[in-house]
Scaffold this motif. Structure first.
Motif, PDB file in Angstrom:
ATOM      1  N   GLY A 287      24.161  43.082  52.351  1.00  0.00           N
ATOM      2  CA  GLY A 287      22.911  42.326  52.213  1.00  0.00           C
ATOM      3  C   GLY A 287      23.234  40.979  51.611  1.00  0.00           C
ATOM      4  N   LEU A 288      22.247  40.105  51.599  1.00  0.00           N
ATOM      5  CA  LEU A 288      22.484  38.757  51.100  1.00  0.00           C
ATOM      6  C   LEU A 288      22.892  38.776  49.621  1.00  0.00           C
ATOM      7  N   ALA A 289      22.150  39.570  48.821  1.00  0.00           N
ATOM      8  CA  ALA A 289      22.440  39.620  47.389  1.00  0.00           C
ATOM      9  C   ALA A 289      23.863  40.100  47.169  1.00  0.00           C
ATOM     10  N   GLU A 290      24.253  41.091  47.953  1.00  0.00           N
ATOM     11  CA  GLU A 290      25.586  41.641  47.763  1.00  0.00           C
ATOM     12  C   GLU A 290      26.666  40.645  48.197  1.00  0.00           C
ATOM     13  N   GLU A 291      26.334  39.908  49.264  1.00  0.00           N
ATOM     14  CA  GLU A 291      27.273  38.900  49.754  1.00  0.00           C
ATOM     15  C   GLU A 291      27.543  37.876  48.647  1.00  0.00           C
ATOM     16  N   GLN A 292      26.466  37.478  47.984  1.00  0.00           N
ATOM     17  CA  GLN A 292      26.625  36.506  46.890  1.00  0.00           C
ATOM     18  C   GLN A 292      27.437  37.126  45.759  1.00  0.00           C
ATOM     19  N   GLY A 293      27.201  38.417  45.535  1.00  0.00           N
ATOM     20  CA  GLY A 293      27.933  39.128  44.491  1.00  0.00           C
ATOM     21  C   GLY A 293      29.425  39.123  44.766  1.00  0.00           C
ATOM     22  N   VAL A 294      29.791  39.341  46.020  1.00  0.00           N
ATOM     23  CA  VAL A 294      31.206  39.376  46.383  1.00  0.00           C
ATOM     24  C   VAL A 294      31.838  37.992  46.182  1.00  0.00           C
ATOM     25  N   ALA A 295      31.089  36.959  46.576  1.00  0.00           N
ATOM     26  CA  ALA A 295      31.603  35.597  46.384  1.00  0.00           C
ATOM     27  C   ALA A 295      31.797  35.316  44.898  1.00  0.00           C
ATOM     28  N   LEU A 296      30.833  35.775  44.084  1.00  0.00           N
ATOM     29  CA  LEU A 296      30.941  35.591  42.632  1.00  0.00           C
ATOM     30  C   LEU A 296      32.185  36.288  42.087  1.00  0.00           C
ATOM     31  N   ALA A 297      32.442  37.488  42.615  1.00  0.00           N
ATOM     32  CA  ALA A 297      33.599  38.267  42.163  1.00  0.00           C
ATOM     33  C   ALA A 297      34.886  37.501  42.431  1.00  0.00           C
ATOM     34  N   LYS A 298      34.971  36.898  43.616  1.00  0.00           N
ATOM     35  CA  LYS A 298      36.196  36.168  43.966  1.00  0.00           C
ATOM     36  C   LYS A 298      36.362  34.936  43.078  1.00  0.00           C
ATOM     37  N   ASP A 299      35.238  34.274  42.837  1.00  0.00           N
ATOM     38  CA  ASP A 299      35.254  33.085  42.009  1.00  0.00           C
ATOM     39  C   ASP A 299      35.696  33.447  40.592  1.00  0.00           C
ATOM     40  N   GLU A 300      35.146  34.534  40.097  1.00  0.00           N
ATOM     41  CA  GLU A 300      35.457  35.021  38.753  1.00  0.00           C
ATOM     42  C   GLU A 300      36.953  35.360  38.652  1.00  0.00           C
ATOM     43  N   LEU A 301      37.457  35.998  39.710  1.00  0.00           N
ATOM     44  CA  LEU A 301      38.876  36.383  39.722  1.00  0.00           C
ATOM     45  C   LEU A 301      39.802  35.178  39.715  1.00  0.00           C
ATOM     46  N   SER A 302      39.358  34.087  40.351  1.00  0.00           N
ATOM     47  CA  SER A 302      40.246  32.924  40.417  1.00  0.00           C
ATOM     48  C   SER A 302      40.432  32.312  39.031  1.00  0.00           C
ATOM     49  N   ARG A 303      39.522  32.618  38.088  1.00  0.00           N
ATOM     50  CA  ARG A 303      39.646  32.055  36.740  1.00  0.00           C
ATOM     51  C   ARG A 303      40.105  33.078  35.703  1.00  0.00           C
ATOM     52  N   ALA A 304      40.525  34.268  36.198  1.00  0.00           N
ATOM     53  CA  ALA A 304      40.858  35.359  35.268  1.00  0.00           C
ATOM     54  C   ALA A 304      42.245  35.197  34.657  1.00  0.00           C
ATOM     55  N   ASP A 305      42.418  35.729  33.447  1.00  0.00           N
ATOM     56  CA  ASP A 305      43.762  35.836  32.857  1.00  0.00           C
ATOM     57  C   ASP A 305      44.401  37.146  33.309  1.00  0.00           C
ATOM     58  N   LEU A 306      43.557  38.158  33.497  1.00  0.00           N
ATOM     59  CA  LEU A 306      44.031  39.456  33.970  1.00  0.00           C
ATOM     60  C   LEU A 306      43.015  40.010  34.960  1.00  0.00           C
ATOM     61  N   GLY A 307      43.496  40.613  36.044  1.00  0.00           N
ATOM     62  CA  GLY A 307      42.596  41.293  36.976  1.00  0.00           C
ATOM     63  C   GLY A 307      42.714  42.787  36.731  1.00  0.00           C
ATOM     64  N   LEU A 308      41.584  43.447  36.585  1.00  0.00           N
ATOM     65  CA  LEU A 308      41.607  44.895  36.364  1.00  0.00           C
ATOM     66  C   LEU A 308      40.967  45.566  37.574  1.00  0.00           C
ATOM     67  N   LEU A 309      41.822  46.114  38.434  1.00  0.00           N
ATOM     68  CA  LEU A 309      41.345  46.761  39.653  1.00  0.00           C
ATOM     69  C   LEU A 309      41.066  48.229  39.353  1.00  0.00           C
TER      70      LEU A 309
END
Ligand code: GDP
Length: 450
Positions: A283-305
């Protein structure tokens, strides 16, 4: 002394909002005259320094509040000049009225950081100590505050001061040899200088190496939780926080915004963000959520999968520029995803089995995050903080390396020049001969009233 027409500065030193007490600070020549027009002490007689008086704050003939007042005769004050503090009630009225009465009595509003800037200009603090003041105020954990306190009390000078003095001695000995050449003495002197240089480089190198850890201690480590919907990210976030915060459901795709929470790992502040799942959005909201996740990851010191070990599914990882920690979650369910398979496919920096429901493995996950963020750094011992300090320390280091190269070639003049340059860089670190713009840039980041 201040320049012609300079007025005392005044500001509210406490945060706005409901509180028992608020403090209004005044500093500079003439501050006692201005302050006593506003604060009328009950006791008769002249002001004694460093003594608290009971009285009233007044704006002309209009009473503002019951208050306490203290006069600090310079140079025994924070700023090093005459200073006065009025304590009134907190809340939104009294302190503002006291400040406004002071402004009517000849004071001007202080700029952010102006009190500390004056303390620096009056020699009460070195520049690195002044920088630590804001680190202390901004500290988010006990450990961060302890580190800032030790830097505020001169940790850097204790560490690098001996190095700095040694450089001047070395330069002077080499310069003496240039004036009065003597081959035997030269040999011994060059060896002595080389040994001294190695010791200085070692100390400086250790200080520079500890700076990134200190920065993390100050600003917090950014850890981003990601993974397929329903893997248990929100549950794991709650387990790490030891309280309920993120919404947990068994409907995939419920965490759509980025949720940020802070926790302390052995005194290291951590900002944990829980992002939407990384599967293809529906859905649109989820699509935005995924984009936010990627953006957040690009600024992370550590990624926790977070992976669901009861499913035989490995996600496609987005490009990561930080170390990866994998939590192999749902350890209570029959496993269909092995540690070996995860290691082989994802090459994580750390892999921990967890069960977010029971909390099992969560302590080990905390340890893994701490170890990866801090490495071998000994933060308690670190003293070099912030870009400005690191840059100057690196310039000093480069100059020392130049001197080390010049010495064995008998280029004593070049070595002496490089040693004096290194001395100059370290001096600027402590604020000697600091550029006015550099000083302004440091203090404009301060809060009002400090
Ligand atoms: P998210 O979408 O990744 O944030 O996943 P949630 O934290 O919302 O969890 C999804 C579902 O998995 C919920 O029903 C949780 O109770 C469940 N869950 C999370 N962790 C575990 C675990 O370690 N074991 C088991 N059995 N269930 C878990």
């Amino acid at each position: 002394m201040s320049g012609l027409g300079e007025r005392p500065i005044a500001a509210i030193a406490t945060a706005p909002g409901l509180s028992g007490v608020a403090i209004v600070r005044v500093s500079g020549p003439g501050c006692l005259e201005a302050a006593r027009r506003v604060f009328r002490k009950r006791a008769k007689g002249p002001y004694e320094s460093h003594r608290m008086y009971y009285g009233r704050a007044m704006d002309g003939q209009t009473p503002i509040d019951e208050a306490m007042g203290v006069y600090f005769r310079g140079p025994r004050s924070y700023t090093g000049e005459d200073a006065f503090e009025i304590q009134c009630h907190g809340g939104s009225v009294a302190a503002s009225a006291v400040l406004s009465a002071l402004l009517n009595s000849g004071c001007r509003l202080a700029e952010p950081g102006e009190f500390t800037k004056r303390a620096f200009l009056n020699g009460r603090l070195s520049l690195d100590e002044a920088e630590a003041v804001m680190d202390f105020i901004g500290a988010r954990t006990d450990a961060a505050a302890r580190s800032a306190l030790s830097r505020m009390e001169g940790a850097l000078l204790r560490r690098l001061g001996p190095v700095e003095e040694g450089l001047l001695d070395m330069a002077a000995s080499l310069e003496a040899l240039l004036d009065y050449p003597d081959e035997d003495v030269e040999q011994a002197e060059v060896e002595r200088a080389l040994a001294g240089l190695d010791a200085a480089l070692e100390t400086l190198g250790r200080a520079i190496a500890s700076a990134p850890a200190l920065e993390l201690l100050q600003r917090g480590v950014r850890v981003v939780l990601f993974g397929a919907p329903n893997a248990g990210k929100s549950s794991l976030l709650n387990a790490l926080l030891e309280r309920r915060r993120a919404i947990v459901t068994d409907q995939p795709g419920t965490t759509r915004d980025v949720l940020r929470e802070e926790l302390s790992l052995r005194g290291l502040p951590v900002v944990l963000s829980d992002t939407a799942g990384l599967r293809r959005a529906e859905g649109l909201a989820e699509e935005q959520g995924v984009a936010l996740a990627k953006d957040e990851l690009s600024r992370a010191d550590l990624g926790l999968l977070v992976l669901d070990s009861s499913l035989d599914e490995l996600p496609e990882l987005p490009a990561l520029s930080c170390p990866l920690v994998v939590a192999l979650n749902k350890g209570d369910l029959p496993a269909r995803l092995s540690e070996e398979a995860v290691e082989r496919a994802l090459h994580p920096s750390a892999l921990v089995r967890t069960c977010a429901l029971t909390g099992e493995g969560v302590d080990r996950l905390r340890e893994a995050l701490y170890e990866l963020a801090m490495g071998q750094a000994d933060v308690e011992d670190a003293a070099l903080a912030g870009e400005r300090q690191v840059e100057l320390a690196k310039q000093a280091q480069a100059a020392l390396l130049d001197a080390k190269q010049a010495l064995p070639k008998g280029q004593l003049d070049l070595a002496a020049i490089a040693l004096r340059q290194a001395y100059g860089f370290l001096g600027r670190l402590f604020g000697r001969e600091a550029d006015e713009r550099v000083i302004d840039r440091i203090f404009e980041k301060f809060c009002l009233g400090k």
